[in-house]
Design a protein around this motif. Structure first.
Motif, PDB file in Angstrom:
ATOM      1  N   LEU A 199       0.821  -1.211   0.000  1.00 49.16           N
ATOM      2  CA  LEU A 199       0.000   0.000   0.000  1.00 49.16           C
ATOM      3  C   LEU A 199       0.855   1.262   0.000  1.00 49.16           C
ATOM      4  CD1 LEU A 199      -2.842  -1.065   2.458  1.00 49.16           C
ATOM      5  CD2 LEU A 199      -2.862  -1.095  -0.043  1.00 49.16           C
ATOM      6  N   LYS A 200       2.045   1.191   0.617  1.00 49.82           N
ATOM      7  CA  LYS A 200       2.967   2.328   0.594  1.00 49.82           C
ATOM      8  C   LYS A 200       3.482   2.556  -0.826  1.00 49.82           C
ATOM      9  CE  LYS A 200       7.163   4.006   2.958  1.00 49.82           C
ATOM     10  NZ  LYS A 200       8.234   3.624   3.930  1.00 49.82           N
ATOM     11  N   ALA A 201       3.819   1.473  -1.525  1.00 48.39           N
ATOM     12  CA  ALA A 201       4.317   1.604  -2.893  1.00 48.39           C
ATOM     13  C   ALA A 201       3.270   2.247  -3.796  1.00 48.39           C
ATOM     14  CB  ALA A 201       4.725   0.231  -3.441  1.00 48.39           C
ATOM     15  N   PHE A 202       2.004   1.935  -3.557  1.00 46.04           N
ATOM     16  CA  PHE A 202       0.928   2.480  -4.388  1.00 46.04           C
ATOM     17  C   PHE A 202       0.341   3.768  -3.810  1.00 46.04           C
ATOM     18  CE2 PHE A 202       1.150  -1.770  -6.114  1.00 46.04           C
ATOM     19  CZ  PHE A 202       0.798  -1.604  -7.441  1.00 46.04           C
ATOM     20  N   LYS A 203       0.968   4.286  -2.743  1.00 46.70           N
ATOM     21  CA  LYS A 203       0.558   5.559  -2.131  1.00 46.70           C
ATOM     22  C   LYS A 203      -0.922   5.544  -1.758  1.00 46.70           C
ATOM     23  CE  LYS A 203       3.905   7.904  -5.125  1.00 46.70           C
ATOM     24  NZ  LYS A 203       4.089   8.905  -6.200  1.00 46.70           N
ATOM     25  N   ALA A 204      -1.371   4.403  -1.235  1.00 47.17           N
ATOM     26  CA  ALA A 204      -2.798   4.220  -0.983  1.00 47.17           C
ATOM     27  C   ALA A 204      -3.234   4.760   0.370  1.00 47.17           C
ATOM     28  CB  ALA A 204      -3.164   2.735  -1.093  1.00 47.17           C
ATOM     29  N   CYS A 205      -2.429   4.528   1.414  1.00 42.00           N
ATOM     30  CA  CYS A 205      -2.806   4.981   2.750  1.00 42.00           C
ATOM     31  C   CYS A 205      -1.609   4.851   3.679  1.00 42.00           C
ATOM     32  CB  CYS A 205      -3.997   4.190   3.302  1.00 42.00           C
ATOM     33  SG  CYS A 205      -3.693   2.442   3.547  1.00 42.00           S
ATOM     34  N   ALA A 206      -1.731   5.456   4.845  1.00 44.72           N
ATOM     35  CA  ALA A 206      -0.694   5.355   5.868  1.00 44.72           C
ATOM     36  C   ALA A 206      -0.704   3.956   6.479  1.00 44.72           C
ATOM     37  CB  ALA A 206      -0.926   6.411   6.940  1.00 44.72           C
ATOM     38  N   GLY A 232       3.210   7.635   9.005  1.00 44.47           N
ATOM     39  CA  GLY A 232       2.222   8.470   8.346  1.00 44.47           C
ATOM     40  C   GLY A 232       2.609   8.687   6.896  1.00 44.47           C
ATOM     41  N   MET A 233       1.700   9.252   6.113  1.00 45.35           N
ATOM     42  CA  MET A 233       1.986   9.555   4.709  1.00 45.35           C
ATOM     43  C   MET A 233       1.576  10.985   4.386  1.00 45.35           C
ATOM     44  SD  MET A 233       1.330   6.187   2.365  1.00 45.35           S
ATOM     45  CE  MET A 233       2.385   6.887   1.101  1.00 45.35           C
TER      46      MET A 233
END
Length: 536
Positions: free
Chosen positions: A369-376, A483-484
């Motif tokens: 999910l981090k690679a796809f910038k989906a959520c923290a 966090g993102m």
């Protein structure tokens, strides 16, 4: 209605029928789950619902599942495919009507970890196998070096309980009670190990899994009678193709907006990296998920077999698709996996893996999910608590905070991502086991701040009413859930032993200890990361 003699190619796909069949298949899996819940004995299956049910094609491809436990579902097709290959090779006897198969070996037989036992039943029609149904349930004890079969300090597979590569649990319609009993008690022959401490529950729950499969078979037979085998079989294929198309479209859309390459890395509390590079073909939607850079397997139990990584990835892909499709094998059709051998995500056959299924799986989800910038990041853990003595074992996973996203707040006190189970009700817990639940509450301010705040973790404090061995297997006790987009990190978790003398001891992330009457175990679970800059 097409007769059975119709060739599969003559069945034409219809969009309305596709939706109807998708829900019919999911409904069958859900009914299997209800049967399992009603007939199971253990708290873990009856109350916590730590099981999954699904339907498969005759070659073992996942078609549809109920919304049960994600870490089970992506891995179950590996288990079904292994049994098909195993029993139809090497001069073995194959399958007969009335056979039911059982397995749990993570590295050899498509399992997730040993407590998750998979029961598989072939579905016959006119003397031929047309489908498979399967149920996977977490058995609260199957032997090993610690009550609950989730030992925090295990270093190899044999310390984690009974291993089943391939066994016919039911043969010619007869439940093989002695044979499965011998297998479940076999770890007791190893010095320092014990056989299962919950044999009665094991046998009862295995029978419940057989009953669940039988309910699925009856409902599939009704469906075939209603529509014909040709139509049902065709729509199984159409549903998988629809899932494949949906995932390809999502991947191409991501590549158009963000480029064809995505990368992320995260670390477990011991410093082991999980690294992922995704290469997407913007024309076809094919993608390579390359885990090169992931750390070597560890002398511990947070190694995860490849089936667990498949589960984590298929869950993420399904979550990122903005359509109502069943999670099935088609989701992975565009994906090529590269997982180097003898790494954390592809360990040797004898490596300890009991924590990989419940901890490392969560972190693989975070990385995808981090690679796809989906959520923290969510809590990144299942907070696995076990306790017991020589006569019983109890197991539960504990909720925490979910990560925030670009348009939502993280949920508080929730089982995130790869776990989707309940917590045991206080009344059930205290009636069935010699413990008092002193506190179960949200953990205020443990979620990361941001434009959208991460969810809060929980506090769960338990006191034994007689001396018990209590074990905690957890992550995110050292490294914070991130966090993102400038959102703040969530709080780390803590595991505290509060002695009756008043002394408070930090037990660390992975520990097993004997607690006396008057001692308390306090678990504070991590919060989720925030999304976006926090504004006062």
């Amino acid at each position: 209605v097409a007769p059975d003699s119709f060739d599969k190619k003559e069945v034409e796909e219809d969009a309305v029928e596709l939706s109807i069949f998708a829900h019919r298949f999911m409904g069958i899996a859900e009914q299997m789950g209800r049967t399992l819940q009603r007939t199971a004995t253990s708290v873990n299956m009856k109350e916590r619902l730590d099981f999954s049910c699904a339907l498969f094609t005759k070659d073992g491809g996942l078609v549809a599942n109920a919304p049960h436990v994600p870490v089970h579902l992506g891995a179950m097709q590996s288990a079904v495919k292994f049994q098909i290959q195993h029993w139809n090779s090497g001069g073995r006897e194959g399958f007969q009507e009335g056979d039911v198969l059982v397995s749990n070996h993570p590295q050899l037989a498509g399992g997730s970890h040993l407590p998750d036992i998979t029961v598989i039943t072939p579905v016959f029609h006119e003397d031929s196998i047309i489908f498979f149904v399967a149920s996977r349930g977490h058995h609260a004890d199957i032997g090993g070096i610690a009550p609950g079969s989730m030992p925090p300090q295990s270093q190899n597979l044999e310390e984690e309980g009974a291993c089943i590569v391939a066994f016919k649990l039911v043969k010619n319609g007869q439940f093989q009670e002695q044979g499965i009993t011998d297998i479940l008690m076999s770890p007791g022959r190893i010095p320092g190990n014990s056989g299962t401490r919950n044999l009665r529950d094991n046998l009862s729950d295995l029978r419940a899994q057989v009953a669940a499969n039988n309910s699925g078979i009856r409902l599939l037979a009704d469906l075939v009678e209603e529509y014909s085998f040709a139509v049902v079989d065709s729509y199984m294929t159409f549903i998988q193709e629809n899932a494949e198309h949906s995932v390809r479209t999502m991947l191409k859309d991501f590549a158009k907006s963000n480029g064809g390459r995505a990368h992320a890395i995260d670390h477990l509390d011991d410093g082991s990296p999980i690294e992922l590079t995704v290469e997407i073909d913007i024309e076809t939607g094919n993608a390579i998920f390359d885990f090169t850079g992931t750390g070597p397997q560890v002398l511990g139990n947070i190694n995860a077999p490849p089936a667990v990584t498949f589960s984590a990835v298929i869950y993420c892909l399904r979550s990122m698709v903005d359509q109502d499709i069943p999670l099935n094998e088609g989701c992975l059709a565009p994906i090529e996996f590269r997982i180097p051998k003898y790494t954390l995500l592809n360990p040797s056959v004898d490596a300890g893996v009991v924590g990989g299924n419940v901890l490392t799986s969560q972190r693989v989800v975070d990385v995808v999910l981090k690679a796809f910038k989906a959520c923290a990041a969510s809590q990144g853990c299942m907070n696995n608590l076990t306790f017991g003595d020589d006569n019983f074992g109890y197991y539960e996973t504990i909720a925490g905070g979910a990560g925030a996203g670009p348009t939502w707040e993280g949920r508080s006190g929730i089982h995130t991502h790869c776990t989707n189970t309940r917590i045991t009700d206080p009344e059930i817990l205290e009636r069935r086991y010699p413990v008092l639940l002193r506190e179960f509450s949200l953990r205020p301010h443990s979620g990361g701040r941001g434009q959208h705040r991460g969810g809060d973790g929980v506090v769960r404090e338990i006191e034994p009413l007689k001396p018990l061995v209590m074990s905690i297997l957890s992550e995110r006790r050292t490294l914070h859930p991130y966090g993102m987009e400038d959102g703040e990190d969530g709080a780390c978790g803590r595991n505290l032993l509060i002695k009756k003398t008043g002394v408070v001891v930090n037990m660390g992330g992975k520990c097993s200890s004997r607690l006396d009457v008057g001692d308390r175990l306090r678990i504070e679970t991590p919060g989720g990361g925030g999304w976006g800059s926090f504004q006062e």
